[in-house]
Scaffold this motif. Structure first.
Motif, PDB file in Angstrom:
ATOM      1  N   GLU A 252       0.827  -1.193  -0.170  1.00 44.95           N
ATOM      2  CA  GLU A 252       0.070   0.124   0.001  1.00 44.95           C
ATOM      3  C   GLU A 252       0.869   1.204  -0.128  1.00 44.95           C
ATOM      4  OE1 GLU A 252      -3.261   2.369  -0.063  1.00 44.95           O
ATOM      5  OE2 GLU A 252      -3.349   0.201  -0.140  1.00 44.95           O
ATOM      6  N   PHE A 253       0.877   1.902  -1.070  1.00 46.60           N
ATOM      7  CA  PHE A 253       1.554   3.291  -1.005  1.00 46.60           C
ATOM      8  C   PHE A 253       0.635   4.579  -0.987  1.00 46.60           C
ATOM      9  CE2 PHE A 253       3.013  -0.049  -3.958  1.00 46.60           C
ATOM     10  CZ  PHE A 253       4.377  -0.106  -3.910  1.00 46.60           C
ATOM     11  N   ILE A 254       1.089   5.552  -0.180  1.00 47.05           N
ATOM     12  CA  ILE A 254       0.211   6.693  -0.083  1.00 47.05           C
ATOM     13  C   ILE A 254       1.277   7.815  -0.446  1.00 47.05           C
ATOM     14  CG2 ILE A 254      -0.985   8.227   1.418  1.00 47.05           C
ATOM     15  CD1 ILE A 254      -2.175   5.818   2.945  1.00 47.05           C
ATOM     16  N   THR A 255       1.210   8.586  -1.342  1.00 51.77           N
ATOM     17  CA  THR A 255       2.185   9.720  -1.765  1.00 51.77           C
ATOM     18  C   THR A 255       1.186  11.097  -1.601  1.00 51.77           C
ATOM     19  OG1 THR A 255       3.406   8.291  -2.970  1.00 51.77           O
ATOM     20  CG2 THR A 255       3.690  10.538  -3.441  1.00 51.77           C
ATOM     21  N   HIS A 256       1.925  11.956  -0.870  1.00 53.74           N
ATOM     22  CA  HIS A 256       1.460  13.229  -0.876  1.00 53.74           C
ATOM     23  C   HIS A 256       2.369  14.512  -1.078  1.00 53.74           C
ATOM     24  CE1 HIS A 256      -0.085  17.094   1.364  1.00 53.74           C
ATOM     25  NE2 HIS A 256      -1.147  16.602   0.631  1.00 53.74           N
ATOM     26  N   TYR A 257       1.941  14.948  -2.285  1.00 53.20           N
ATOM     27  CA  TYR A 257       2.851  16.174  -2.857  1.00 53.20           C
ATOM     28  C   TYR A 257       2.107  17.722  -2.660  1.00 53.20           C
ATOM     29  CZ  TYR A 257       4.473  19.498  -6.582  1.00 53.20           C
ATOM     30  OH  TYR A 257       5.059  20.519  -6.927  1.00 53.20           O
ATOM     31  N   LYS A 258       3.009  18.597  -2.044  1.00 50.12           N
ATOM     32  CA  LYS A 258       2.512  19.801  -1.783  1.00 50.12           C
ATOM     33  C   LYS A 258       3.575  20.636  -2.607  1.00 50.12           C
ATOM     34  CE  LYS A 258       2.495  21.044   2.519  1.00 50.12           C
ATOM     35  NZ  LYS A 258       2.765  21.090   3.817  1.00 50.12           N
ATOM     36  N   GLY A 259       2.995  21.490  -3.505  1.00 49.03           N
ATOM     37  CA  GLY A 259       3.440  22.478  -4.270  1.00 49.03           C
ATOM     38  C   GLY A 259       3.230  24.014  -4.049  1.00 49.03           C
ATOM     39  N   ASN A 260       4.030  24.713  -3.397  1.00 44.67           N
ATOM     40  CA  ASN A 260       3.982  26.031  -2.960  1.00 44.67           C
ATOM     41  C   ASN A 260       4.977  27.112  -3.527  1.00 44.67           C
ATOM     42  OD1 ASN A 260       2.035  25.243  -1.186  1.00 44.67           O
ATOM     43  ND2 ASN A 260       3.208  24.796   0.641  1.00 44.67           N
ATOM     44  N   THR A 261       5.322  26.991  -4.775  1.00 42.79           N
ATOM     45  CA  THR A 261       6.110  27.967  -5.500  1.00 42.79           C
ATOM     46  C   THR A 261       5.439  29.200  -5.835  1.00 42.79           C
ATOM     47  OG1 THR A 261       7.449  25.853  -6.129  1.00 42.79           O
ATOM     48  CG2 THR A 261       7.700  28.433  -7.474  1.00 42.79           C
ATOM     49  N   SER A 262       6.081  30.203  -5.441  1.00 41.35           N
ATOM     50  CA  SER A 262       5.223  31.648  -5.926  1.00 41.35           C
ATOM     51  C   SER A 262       6.236  32.339  -6.639  1.00 41.35           C
ATOM     52  CB  SER A 262       4.822  32.399  -4.421  1.00 41.35           C
ATOM     53  OG  SER A 262       6.289  32.522  -3.724  1.00 41.35           O
ATOM     54  N   TRP A 263       5.500  33.365  -7.526  1.00 42.74           N
ATOM     55  CA  TRP A 263       6.360  33.929  -8.332  1.00 42.74           C
ATOM     56  C   TRP A 263       6.072  35.546  -7.974  1.00 42.74           C
ATOM     57  CZ3 TRP A 263       3.672  29.675  -9.063  1.00 42.74           C
ATOM     58  CH2 TRP A 263       4.105  28.689  -9.987  1.00 42.74           C
ATOM     59  N   GLN A 264       7.175  36.548  -8.060  1.00 43.21           N
ATOM     60  CA  GLN A 264       7.168  37.910  -7.811  1.00 43.21           C
ATOM     61  C   GLN A 264       7.698  38.417  -8.789  1.00 43.21           C
ATOM     62  OE1 GLN A 264       5.221  39.319  -5.544  1.00 43.21           O
ATOM     63  NE2 GLN A 264       4.638  37.463  -4.432  1.00 43.21           N
ATOM     64  N   LEU A 265       7.531  39.696  -9.174  1.00 41.08           N
ATOM     65  CA  LEU A 265       8.043  40.657 -10.336  1.00 41.08           C
ATOM     66  C   LEU A 265       9.442  41.086  -9.627  1.00 41.08           C
ATOM     67  CD1 LEU A 265       8.017  42.009 -13.178  1.00 41.08           C
ATOM     68  CD2 LEU A 265       6.832  44.239 -11.838  1.00 41.08           C
ATOM     69  N   THR A 266      10.629  41.105 -10.701  1.00 38.83           N
ATOM     70  CA  THR A 266      11.782  41.783 -10.259  1.00 38.83           C
ATOM     71  C   THR A 266      12.253  42.540 -11.488  1.00 38.83           C
ATOM     72  OG1 THR A 266      13.826  41.288  -9.531  1.00 38.83           O
ATOM     73  CG2 THR A 266      13.016  39.886 -11.046  1.00 38.83           C
TER      74      THR A 266
END
Length: 730
Positions: A252-266
């Motif tokens: 039994e495999f349980i995989t959890h992914y969290k993507g919290n990448t954010s973008w800002q102007l420079t």
């Protein structure tokens, strides 16, 4: 020499705590060693007079303490991209091994081993731990930290239009990243030798750090990103061995992914006339969408009617949950029959609950925009395989393998877009227009493959195998596309042993398909692999490999051709323990060409008129895109030990590529497609006293490009890395 307490004080708190817990665990195992069950039949370790024996364990430890001395010249950014070794002290290697003299007298463990390297500042550092207690458990763990740095300044410069005026080249890549990946793997097997055993595993993978990117929205904006993506996986499995040579496994495999990448102007390095900071992106001519012949006023401020950015941000937190069940079995209990089978079911859900994208500036009469919404995608995946091998006669064996793969990916989204009109960045946003749109899409694929192979031992020195593979793929999507693809493969193999010292293996696979899903998917394929090894003496070995893969999709408007041809040769000479020599050479030719349809204003001088199907799609120009990268690799290495206490290793490694490609943009140059990388090395080990050794290592890294530099800084570098260490084994 630095004391152990001083060294501990330099470590982060979490590492000091981990070391303290490990020390307690090891000490308890050593002190509390008392007789256990007489049923423990683990082998008894026979110590030697030189062994370090304490508390019933044979203990071996070693540590390499030293550091790097680095000097380099040329492009520091490319050196850090390709090598990234810096000066400073290091724990170069460490190992500890404890093995119980009599396992029946150990309670917690009868074997413990751990090793690590790279701590103190190297881009890669790794630790391993293995703890075993006879038939009770087997624990294996590892931790790895990788610094991933990339600053190759040629990337993204071709995004600047050839007609940009004024033209400002990018000296540093706008796609730089400097992230750290940390990977933890923990695996525990309970009762590994019993009829029923249980496996528990946990994996944690996290990538975080700063990076840069670009966004095309009226002009090419520079963005600053912060990566924070992580994956956690939990695995629970059980193995059942009811009879000899037969086992069943469930996972039994349980995989959890969290993507919290954010973008800002420079890149807000200009100003409007009212002093407001503004970005014109990497193309300050701003001619991509709305012509702007004069981006700057006389006073040096930016024209407010040009495309530009005052502010931009984007956040798209993503969560994915993937539960998976898998059942496996293997059996060789039936005489002359071997079977293997696997069945897997997975149901994944990907959620984007809160998309928020904000733009403030000017882009084709859009003064400001805001996009919010959510999306969800499911992925149902079922696949499995079953193989049966039958030993028909002592010289004839037949194998049949059937596998299938069926996945469905339905997805929905709902986005609300609010745009504000405007023609100048000096005025507030104008009237608002709000639209809401939802969409439903799906992609399905069913694949069935059957492979049948018969092998015949013609003589004791020759085996011939012949096989046939059939694969059926059916791809459907929400657009009404129904794409059936049928492949027919012929398989052939020969294994020869003309003499006891000479072995030859040849495999040929050929495929024909009646359809293709992408332009570079082959409809015809041939793959040839030949390996040979010749060992005329125990101290002399010759080996060679030829690996050729040819494929094509030569229908009208595609005409895709590609090949990968690799030829390699190696020899090893080791007539005595005092010296040895290794020689290796490889030549690899990678080539592909495909008809390309594209839009361009103005049309490139060498372009042709595209066929009607491309013109209808808005891509009226045609050319043959090609990529040719002939690469050579060579190495020579030697070992010399004139006396027992001295060992010297050295050599030279080199790779060079002299490739070409079609360049649509006149500012594009070959870059790494025409480059050389070389690395001579040498290391010396001297045993200065019992259990003590002195080590010295030298590496030279040299990178250069044989093509014009282009509109960037030079990318060549030279680096010298000296590593000094003291090795202590006790």
């Amino acid at each position: 020499m630095m004391s152990s307490n001083s060294m501990m004080s330099l470590l982060p708190n979490r590492w000091r705590m981990a070391l303290a817990v490990s020390s307690i665990f090891i000490t308890v195992g050593l002190i509390m060693g008392t007789p256990s069950s007489a049923q423990d039949k683990s082998p008894v370790t026979m110590p030697t007079p030189s062994d370090n024996i304490r508390y019933g364990y044979v203990i071996h430890q070693s540590v390499d303490l030293g550091g790097h001395i680095v000097d380099h010249s040329g492009s520091g950014a490319v050196y850090d991209t390709m090598v990234n070794l810096q000066s400073g002290p290091r724990i170069l290697n460490q190992s500890l091994d404890l093995r119980a003299v009599n396992p029946s007298h150990a309670i917690l463990f009868d074997h413990l081993s751990t090793s690590s390297f790279g701590y103190g500042g190297d881009p890669n550092s790794v630790s391993f731990l293995n703890v075993v207690k006879g038939k009770l458990y087997d624990f294996r763990g590892s931790f790895r930290r990788d610094r991933q740095y990339f600053d190759y300044n040629l990337l993204a410069n071709p995004l600047i239009p050839p007609t940009s005026s004024p033209y400002v080249p990018l000296l540093d890549t706008p796609h730089l990243y400097n992230t750290v990946r940390r990977m933890t793997d923990l695996n525990l097997t309970l009762a590994p030798l019993s009829i029923v055993s249980v496996r528990l595993s946990y994996n944690h993978n996290i990538s975080e750090g700063p990076s840069n990117s670009t966004l095309h929205y009226g002009t090419e904006a520079l963005l600053s990103q912060f990566w924070r993506n992580s994956t956690d996986s939990w695995i629970v499995g059980a193995d059942w061995k009811p009879v000899q040579r037969t086992s069943f496994s469930y996972d039994e495999f349980i995989t959890h992914y969290k993507g919290n990448t954010s973008w800002q102007l420079t890149g807000l390095n200009y100003q409007l006339s009212n002093g407001t900071p503004v970005s014109l992106g990497i193309d300050i001519s701003s001619i991509w969408k709305t012509p702007c012949a004069a981006p700057f006023r006389v006073d040096g401020t930016v024209s407010p009617t040009c495309n530009g950015y005052l502010a931009y941000s984007r956040s798209a937190p993503t969560r994915t949950l993937i539960p998976t069940e898998q059942l496996r079995f293997q059996s060789a209990s039936i005489p002359n029959i071997t079977m293997n089978g696997r069945l897997l079911y997975s149901a994944a859900t990907n959620n984007l609950d809160h998309l928020n994208e904000m733009f403030n500036g000017l882009s084709s009469k859009i003064r400001e925009s805001l996009i919010t919404g959510a999306a969800r995608v499911h992925r149902i995946n079922v696949n499995g395989d079953y193989s049966l091998t039958w030993q028909i006669t002592p010289t004839i064996i037949a194998t049949n393998l059937f596998d299938f793969w069926d996945f469905r990916m339905p997805g929905t989204n709902n986005f609300t877009t609010t745009t504000y009109a405007g023609t100048t960045m000096l005025a507030p946003p104008g009237a608002a227009t709000t639209t809401t749109a939802s969409d439903y899409q799906f992609l399905n694929q069913k694949t069935k493959t059957n492979t049948f192979v018969v092998a015949w031992d013609v003589t004791g020195r020759a085996r011939v195998s012949v096989g046939y593979r059939y694969r059926s793929r059916i791809i459907t999507d929400a657009g009404g596309d129904f794409i059936p693809i049928h492949e027919n493969w012929g398989l052939f193999g020969v294994s020869l042993r003309p003499t006891p010292q000479w072995r030859i293996n040849l495999n040929v696979d050929a495929m024909y398909a009646d359809n293709a899903f992408t332009r570079i998917s082959p409809r015809q394929l041939q793959h040839y692999i030949m390996r040979t090894t010749y060992k005329p003496h125990l101290w002399l070995t010759f080996s060679g490999t030829v690996n050729i893969r040819e494929s094509r999709d030569n229908i009208q408007t595609v005409n895709h051709l590609e090949h990968n041809r690799d030829f390699s040769f190696g020899t090893s000479i080791s007539p005595s323990e005092h010296w040895s020599l290794d020689l290796n050479y490889a030549y690899d030719s990678v080539y592909s060409s495909t008809i390309e349809c594209y839009a361009s204003t103005p049309a490139p001088s060498l372009s042709g008129i595209a066929p009607p199907v491309c013109v209808a799609a808005g891509t009226p120009w045609l050319s043959t895109g090609y990529y040719n990268a002939p690469t050579q690799f060579g190495s020579i290495g030697f070992m010399l030990s004139p006396v027992k206490r001295v060992r010297l290793n050295g050599g030279y490694q080199m790779s060079t590529v002299n490739g070409t490609s079609n360049f649509i943009n006149i500012r594009q140059v070959s870059g790494s497609l025409q480059s050389q990388f070389q690395s001579p090395y040498a290391n010396l080990v001297i045993d200065i006293a019992p259990n003590w050794s002195w080590k010295a290592n030298y590496n030279y890294y040299g990178y250069g490009e044989g093509s014009p530099i282009g509109p960037t800084l030079p990318r060549s570098f030279r680096g010298n890395v000296y590593t000094l260490a003291v090795h202590y084994a006790f």
